[in-house]
Write an enzyme that holds these catalytic residues in place. Structure first.
Site, short mmCIF file in Angstrom:
data_model
loop_
_atom_site.label_atom_id
_atom_site.label_comp_id
_atom_site.label_asym_id
_atom_site.label_seq_id
_atom_site.Cartn_x
_atom_site.Cartn_y
_atom_site.Cartn_z
N HIS A 459 -6.45 19.99 25.27
CA HIS A 459 -7.77 19.38 25.14
C HIS A 459 -7.83 18.15 24.25
O HIS A 459 -8.75 17.31 24.38
CB HIS A 459 -8.76 20.42 24.62
CG HIS A 459 -10.17 20.21 25.07
ND1 HIS A 459 -10.73 18.96 25.22
CD2 HIS A 459 -11.15 21.08 25.41
CE1 HIS A 459 -11.98 19.08 25.62
NE2 HIS A 459 -12.26 20.34 25.75
N TYR A 575 -24.59 25.50 23.56
CA TYR A 575 -23.83 24.25 23.60
C TYR A 575 -23.63 23.84 25.06
O TYR A 575 -23.10 24.59 25.86
CB TYR A 575 -22.46 24.49 22.95
CG TYR A 575 -21.55 23.29 22.82
CD1 TYR A 575 -21.28 22.74 21.57
CD2 TYR A 575 -20.91 22.73 23.92
CE1 TYR A 575 -20.43 21.66 21.43
CE2 TYR A 575 -20.05 21.65 23.79
CZ TYR A 575 -19.82 21.12 22.55
OH TYR A 575 -18.96 20.05 22.41
#
Length: 755
Positions: A459, A575
């Site tokens: 990531h 989120y």
């Protein structure tokens, strides 16, 4: 998405010693280094192109100046002085003047385009209704944006990410936490926020503004370093994410053939990337998005360190690293100066599959070092992989273009229970056997024994849409351009003189083997704790939602809020990942989807009159859309607070407000990865030939991770994860799926009542 886990868990220390002046010097030094990195990138992009001009325009400019000079005209207005009398100097002075004028025009056009791209009023206009101001603005953007842009053509024209006003961020933050706190808790938090805004906040804000003027992006480098590279927890599950293959079709059941085509398609993409032939992503028909994240897609690995990791990126790599049945191999990608053909790559992979050589001691589970905590891997790398055959083999793995796993299992929709098979497929892509992926590589291509495939991506170097762009191209090229013969083998000829793959050698001592087993134990415990549920929703899709004049993303987010409320009878900090790629080097921002409006919708959906339900839904959807718009245009909450916290640590100052805000858990972490290249697929004639999307692990130990992809007009795919060990979520992935499906139907019913 997975970044939310890191955003809560990140910690770092900066320990400048001495008086406050020295503390300020540490912060200023970090601002200076950030700017220096940005200016280096700017220079690299400048020398790769002069868009929107072209070499031919420079030639035209030089020719025009020479013609005017020989016509006894002086377009420079005496800037070239008395050189007109000498023919040789005339040519040189014309070259210098025309080049300077050409560069000045380029800078002017880029500056005008940058000013135009700073306008974001278009995003707040009602869908389908464009003001005259926006129409004029769009026309000007198209004029100054030029034609036939390359991948990085717009980088120099993208505006900087603005630093929001401290007062605005405080106000939006308090509004976002109001539905989650009691009156007493909210008053306490409001007091902390007011005290921060009045005392420490302005000082921290000054450093951020200074950085925003000097660096290209005031967030991205700190986000990469402190949220990702300094994290010491496992990458597997916590950070890495996955992308899935077609689920209803398999182009070929031959593992080596599928690997051959997929690898070849990825290499075609790499060649287009190197030549900058990939078109920059545009929205609204002409607004460019930042392309910086593409740079480190290939030839990249994350290298563990004791205090923090680093990203190692090479300009090129001529091989890939392959793992199969506990052995590592190197496969060359070129032969006689050309890229190997799919049929030749298939032969290479088949030789690996047929190789009976057993793994060397410690080799089979070596990949577990990349799956578990970072510090043991960093120490092992320093101790056992600094010299000899281990250093050579590790270097081959880390310097590969990418990593390939020829998995010994079969995955996909198979067996008596396809739903459970799809869940197992998701878990396999997320973590595998914990030792058969190299989680440090920018991405790992996984090809299963029955021809199914997938991708697992690290990531830190880029976000999911970048990897999704590669994956879309790869599977579309495999299925629609390359194809297979009647027997399922790759098409084309092959050169039988190509040498076989090279098996890597290792000399792993017993002490290192013990470290590997300890890492494997940690990784297995984490993997076995993950509950996953992936499912398609086929009853309706964005087509029907849009007919009801509602944003599909807002619709799904409200469904998630309702599903969570029905499951838990409470609300949680939510989120949703939004992109900030309208700005240079932009990555993501957080949309806090749990709002006062969504709370009122969820609490009133059972006992209210239909008209009130519909009104609550409209208001909640519009609120969510506005939050998303603010996040996209640099007016989000969380990245600003994160950077304020980083500055406070450099200054050696403690903020109770920031400390509390950045430690709050995201119990519901969500992300949408849109399909970006629909032109590659034919959903009308081949509706099954599209990726099922991808997913990630739960962000919080007591929460859910929800990924979704909207496919065409009538399909939404979901990937839901949680942990078995949680008392909050134990064995309820299936339950949240049922609640989500029920919520989708309920909210659609609200919409249809008045549409």
């Amino acid at each position: 998405m997975a970044e939310a886990h890191q955003a809560v868990a990140f910690q770092f220390t900066v320990s400048p010693e001495g008086i406050d002046l020295q503390l300020s010097h540490a912060a200023l030094k970090e601002v200076y280094l950030s700017g220096l990195r940005s200016w280096k990138k700017k220079f690299n992009h400048f020398v790769t192109g002069v868009y929107p001009a072209s070499p031919s325009s420079w030639l035209f400019m030089v020719t025009a100046i020479l013609v005017t000079q020989y016509s006894r005209l002086d377009p420079s207005m005496d800037m070239m002085g008395d050189y007109l009398s000498d023919q040789g100097l005339t040519v040189l002075s014309a070259l210098a003047f025309s080049t300077g004028l050409w560069l000045a025009l380029i800078v002017t056009m880029r500056s005008i385009l940058k000013m135009l791209l700073c306008y974001h009023g278009w995003i707040f206009e009602e869908h389908g209704k464009i003001s005259n101001t926006t129409k004029i603005w769009l026309a000007l953007v198209k004029i100054f944006a030029g034609r036939k842009p390359m991948l990085y053509s717009y980088q120099a024209s993208l505006p900087r990410l603005p630093v929001p006003a401290l007062k605005d961020t405080m106000q939006r933050f308090l509004e976002s936490v109001r539905p989650l706190k009691t009156d007493a808790e909210f008053q306490r938090m409001a007091g902390l926020a007011r005290d921060f805004e009045r005392t420490l906040g302005p000082r921290l804000q000054w450093y951020l503004k200074l950085k925003s003027w000097w660096a290209s992006n005031y967030v991205s480098d700190w986000w990469e370093e402190y949220v990702y590279l300094r994290s010491r927890g496992p990458l597997m599950v916590n950070s890495n994410y996955y992308g899935m293959d077609f689920i209803y079709v398999t182009p070929t059941p031959i593992q080596a053939a599928r690997a051959g085509n997929l690898v070849y398609a990825m290499l075609l993409y790499r060649r287009k990337l190197t030549r900058e032939e990939i078109k920059p992503l545009m929205i609204q028909g002409g607004l460019p998005m930042c392309s910086a994240q593409y740079e480190r897609m290939f030839n990249t690995t994350r290298v563990p360190g004791m205090e923090g990791d680093t990203i190692q990126h090479l300009r090129d790599s001529k091989h890939i690293a392959v793992y199969h049945a506990g052995r590592f191999f190197r496969v060359w990608l070129y032969h006689n100066g050309r890229l190997m053909r799919p049929r030749e790559l298939q032969a290479q992979f088949q030789m690996i599959l047929d190789d009976p050589t057993p793994p060397l001691p410690g080799e089979e589970k070596l990949g577990a070092l990349t799956a578990a905590d970072r510090d043991p891997w960093a120490r092992a790398r320093q101790t056992y992989f600094r010299s000899g055959v281990n250093e050579q083999s590790l270097s081959i793995v880390e310097k590969a273009a990418f990593f390939v796993t020829l998995d010994t299992s079969e995955q996909g929709l198979q067996g008596p229970n396809p739903s459970q098979a799809l869940d197992a497929y998701s878990k396999s892509l997320l973590h595998g056997r914990c030792c058969d992926r190299w989680f440090d590589k920018s991405f790992t291509l996984i090809v299963y024994r029955n021809g199914k495939s997938g991708i697992n991506a690290e990531h830190s170097w880029a976000d999911a849409p970048i990897v999704a762009h590669l994956w879309e191209y790869t599977i579309a090229t495999d299925a629609f351009m390359l194809g297979y013969d009647a027997n399922g083998n790759c098409k084309g000829d092959m050169d039988s003189s190509i040498p076989p793959p090279q098996k890597l050698q290792w000399d792993i001592p017993p002490e290192c083997q013990q470290v590997i087993l300890q890492s494997l134990s940690v990784a297995l415990a984490l993997a076995n704790d993950i509950d996953f549920n992936a499912f398609p929703f086929k009853e309706f899709g964005k087509g029907l939602i849009k007919k009801c004049r509602t944003s599909p993303d807002s619709f799904i987010q409200l469904c998630l809020q309702l599903a969570h409320f029905r499951d838990k009878q409470k609300f949680c900090l939510t989120y949703e990942a939004s992109m900030t790629r309208l700005f240079r080097e932009g990555r993501t921002e957080t949309v806090r989807s749990c709002t006062i409006e969504s709370l009122q919708l969820c609490q009133g959906h059972d006992g209210s009159y239909p008209e009130r339900k519909l009104r609550l839904l409209r208001v909640a959807a519009e609120k969510h859309q506005n939050l998303y718009r603010h996040a996209m245009t640099g007016a989000g909450i969380d990245r600003h607070l994160f950077c304020l916290y980083v500055v406070s640590k450099y200054l050696g100052l403690d903020s109770p407000f920031l400390r509390e805000v950045l430690s709050e858990p995201w119990r519901l972490s969500t992300s949408q990865t849109p399909i970006q290249q629909m032109e590659l697929f034919d959903l009308q004639n081949h509706p099954d030939y599209v990726s099922f999307g991808g997913g990630f692990g739960p962000v919080d130990d007591d929460g859910y991770g929800v990924s979704y992809v909207i496919v065409g007009e009538d399909l939404i795919n979901f990937h839901v994860s949680c942990k078995f060990s949680s008392k909050e979520t134990v064995s309820v992935c299936q339950h949240i799926k049922e609640e989500l499906l029920r919520s989708l139907g309920l909210i659609l019913l609200f919409l249809l009542m008045k549409s």
